[in-house]
Design an enzyme around this catalytic site. Structure first.
Site, mmCIF file in Angstrom:
data_model
loop_
_atom_site.group_PDB
_atom_site.id
_atom_site.type_symbol
_atom_site.label_atom_id
_atom_site.label_comp_id
_atom_site.label_asym_id
_atom_site.label_seq_id
_atom_site.Cartn_x
_atom_site.Cartn_y
_atom_site.Cartn_z
ATOM 1 N N GLU A 93 0.818 -1.201 0.000
ATOM 2 C CA GLU A 93 0.000 0.000 0.000
ATOM 3 C C GLU A 93 0.852 1.251 0.000
ATOM 4 O O GLU A 93 1.907 1.289 0.618
ATOM 5 C CB GLU A 93 -0.841 0.036 1.278
ATOM 6 N N CYS A 106 3.370 8.382 1.396
ATOM 7 C CA CYS A 106 3.695 7.436 2.457
ATOM 8 C C CYS A 106 3.920 6.068 1.810
ATOM 9 O O CYS A 106 3.021 5.503 1.197
ATOM 10 C CB CYS A 106 2.524 7.393 3.437
ATOM 11 N N CYS A 113 4.765 -7.143 8.163
ATOM 12 C CA CYS A 113 5.705 -6.602 9.148
ATOM 13 C C CYS A 113 5.888 -7.618 10.263
ATOM 14 O O CYS A 113 4.943 -8.292 10.666
ATOM 15 C CB CYS A 113 5.160 -5.289 9.708
ATOM 16 N N CYS A 117 3.290 -5.006 16.571
ATOM 17 C CA CYS A 117 2.667 -4.009 17.457
ATOM 18 C C CYS A 117 1.176 -4.338 17.579
ATOM 19 O O CYS A 117 0.521 -4.669 16.588
ATOM 20 C CB CYS A 117 2.845 -2.603 16.885
ATOM 21 N N CYS A 120 -1.681 -2.426 15.397
ATOM 22 C CA CYS A 120 -1.375 -2.120 13.999
ATOM 23 C C CYS A 120 -1.858 -3.222 13.063
ATOM 24 O O CYS A 120 -1.641 -4.409 13.316
ATOM 25 C CB CYS A 120 0.128 -1.925 13.856
ATOM 26 N N LEU A 220 6.896 5.748 19.780
ATOM 27 C CA LEU A 220 7.079 5.495 21.216
ATOM 28 C C LEU A 220 5.827 4.842 21.805
ATOM 29 O O LEU A 220 5.877 3.739 22.324
ATOM 30 C CB LEU A 220 7.363 6.831 21.895
ATOM 31 N N HIS A 221 4.735 5.554 21.768
ATOM 32 C CA HIS A 221 3.393 5.050 22.127
ATOM 33 C C HIS A 221 3.193 4.651 23.586
ATOM 34 O O HIS A 221 2.070 4.302 23.985
ATOM 35 C CB HIS A 221 2.965 3.886 21.230
ATOM 36 N N CYS A 338 -2.235 2.104 8.360
ATOM 37 C CA CYS A 338 -1.279 1.116 7.861
ATOM 38 C C CYS A 338 -1.875 -0.271 7.689
ATOM 39 O O CYS A 338 -2.453 -0.824 8.606
ATOM 40 C CB CYS A 338 -0.125 0.981 8.832
HETATM 41 N N1 SAH Z 1 7.529 0.331 11.398
HETATM 42 C C1 SAH Z 1 7.639 1.748 11.441
HETATM 43 C C2 SAH Z 1 6.893 2.498 10.355
HETATM 44 C C3 SAH Z 1 5.513 2.063 9.971
HETATM 45 S S1 SAH Z 1 4.154 2.498 10.977
HETATM 46 C C4 SAH Z 1 7.242 2.261 12.815
HETATM 47 O O1 SAH Z 1 6.832 1.472 13.645
HETATM 48 O O2 SAH Z 1 7.416 3.445 13.075
HETATM 49 C C5 SAH Z 1 4.009 4.247 11.009
HETATM 50 C C6 SAH Z 1 3.377 4.771 12.278
HETATM 51 O O3 SAH Z 1 1.981 4.463 12.375
HETATM 52 C C7 SAH Z 1 4.007 4.194 13.535
HETATM 53 O O4 SAH Z 1 4.163 5.215 14.491
HETATM 54 C C8 SAH Z 1 2.950 3.197 13.977
HETATM 55 O O5 SAH Z 1 3.103 2.841 15.316
HETATM 56 C C9 SAH Z 1 1.697 3.946 13.667
HETATM 57 N N2 SAH Z 1 0.483 3.135 13.610
HETATM 58 C C10 SAH Z 1 0.348 1.830 13.320
HETATM 59 N N3 SAH Z 1 -0.940 1.445 13.401
HETATM 60 C C11 SAH Z 1 -1.641 2.534 13.738
HETATM 61 C C12 SAH Z 1 -3.026 2.787 13.983
HETATM 62 N N4 SAH Z 1 -3.920 1.822 13.873
HETATM 63 N N5 SAH Z 1 -3.389 4.039 14.331
HETATM 64 C C13 SAH Z 1 -2.474 5.029 14.433
HETATM 65 N N6 SAH Z 1 -1.160 4.855 14.210
HETATM 66 C C14 SAH Z 1 -0.743 3.623 13.891
#
Ligand code: SAH
Length: 355
Positions: A93, A106, A113, A117, A120, A220-221, A338
């Site tokens: 995508e 993007c 992946c 996480c 995600c 970070l989250h 994503c």
């Molecule tokens: N692997 C990399 C880049 C891809 S994700 C990373 O982890 O940074 C890009 C961003 O989107 C990351 O900050 C990820 O944590 C966030 N992300 C993933 N799923 C999401 C969701 N459902 N809502 C908001 N942000 C999300």
């Protein structure tokens, strides 16, 4: 003999390839121009090359071009999502984000992946494989060609925030970035490129030494290890203390500010106590915090907080003097979070379920 995809070659490698078939160097410049300024995807179309050379190139090399599996445009016209089907039937995508005076893209860096996480969509099926430099370039070239046909402004900013962990596909991503940056080609300034990572410490350390001034964003989250372990399994390998040490070293080595991404999830990481801990964690680091209300993913069950709680979190950090922005949400109606579009397709690019 397997054909080489010319878009997997750096400029030096393209020079060597042409020298290897007895051609002068300037031919490489001509080909580069066709590929990255004119978005051509056949040797036959390279009309300033001798006919015999075009035939020889077609025998020895190929030019990849993605197949469009699906294209969805947001109702507001501010985002377009593409699903590209690759030569092996896998799909990735790409999201075009239209801002008032520029276009940003993007890109995905892997099929699926491995980082798992918990909020995600990209992580749901695990990692399938890395993308090659050509497959990353093709996402941009396809969109660039479309914008060009429409007489629209080109993409000038690139974020590696699609599916995949860019620092886990390090060598291909670096090669891709160098091709992207070449002033005779796509000519995208490193300063307009952002690499987003879930926190792969060795990758951050390597990037600090790479000498390419891209922006680094770290997802970070969570402000403590206990919560981050739950949300992002990578934290068990590189816990916060090690991650933030690598970030401090990155800022020191590059002189660049770092961005921390913090996705707000209702009832999970959005309290004032979390904001306080985040402030303490980041104080003293030259950084910027990007707050992203969660984009809900059906399979995950998490929800974003209500707007007043998002504002409360942002305001607390702002009052403490932290540089905070809230990410503009584009393309909500086109499942632009994503990995969401790829989840709804069968292996050959066919969308399954509601489109
Ligand atoms: N692997 C990399 C880049 C891809 S994700 C990373 O982890 O940074 C890009 C961003 O989107 C990351 O900050 C990820 O944590 C966030 N992300 C993933 N799923 C999401 C969701 N459902 N809502 C908001 N942000 C999300």
């Amino acid at each position: 003999m397997e054909k080489v995809n010319v878009k997997d070659l750096s400029r030096d490698e393209l020079n060597q390839f042409l020298e290897g078939i007895g051609e002068p160097r300037y031919r490489a410049n001509q080909i580069w121009d066709w590929l990255y300024q004119k978005y051509v995807h056949s040797f036959a179309a390279m009309s300033n090359l001798p006919r015999e050379l075009r035939a020889l190139l077609a025998e020895r090399a190929l030019i990849s071009w993605p197949t469009l599996g699906k294209r969805e445009e947001a109702a507001a016209g501010d985002a377009v999502k593409y699903l590209f089907v690759l030569s092996d039937g896998e799909a990735v995508e790409t999201v075009l984000m239209r801002y008032r005076s520029w276009n940003s893209l993007c890109l995905s860096t892997q099929v699926g992946c491995a980082m798992a996480c918990s909020f995600c969509a990209s992580a749901l099926g695990g990692k399938v494989r890395n993308l090659s430099p050509a497959e990353m370039l093709d996402q941009l070239l396809y969109v660039q060609a479309e914008l060009y046909r429409q007489g629209d402004v080109p993409v000038t900013r690139v974020v590696l925030m699609g599916t995949g962990e860019p620092l886990e596909n390090y060598a291909n991503v670096m090669k891709f970035l160098r091709i992207l940056h070449d002033p005779d080609g796509l000519n995208i300034s490193y300063r307009r490129v952002t690499i987003s990572t879930c926190g792969l410490v060795p990758g951050i350390t390597a990037l600090a030494q790479e000498g390419i001034p891209v922006n680094l964003a770290v997802s970070l989250h969570a402000p403590d290890d206990k919560l981050r372990d739950l949300l992002m399994p990578i934290n068990r390998r590189y816990p916060l203390a090690r991650l933030l040490e690598a970030c401090r070293e990155y800022v020191e080595a590059t002189g660049r500010r770092i961005t921390f991404e913090y996705t707000l999830i209702a009832g999970v990481n959005d309290s004032l106590e979390h904001a306080r801990k985040l402030y303490r964690l980041l104080s003293g680091i030259n950084c910027h915090v990007n707050i992203i209300p969660l984009n809900p993913v059906q399979e995950r069950g998490f929800m974003p907080p209500k707007p007043p709680l998002v504002a409360r979190f942002c305001n607390y950090l702002k009052e403490k003097g932290i540089n905070v922005t809230q990410r503009r949400e584009l393309g909500q109606d086109i499942t632009a979070a994503c990995g969401q579009l790829r989840r709804r397709k069968g292996r050959k690019g066919k969308i399954v379920g509601k489109g």
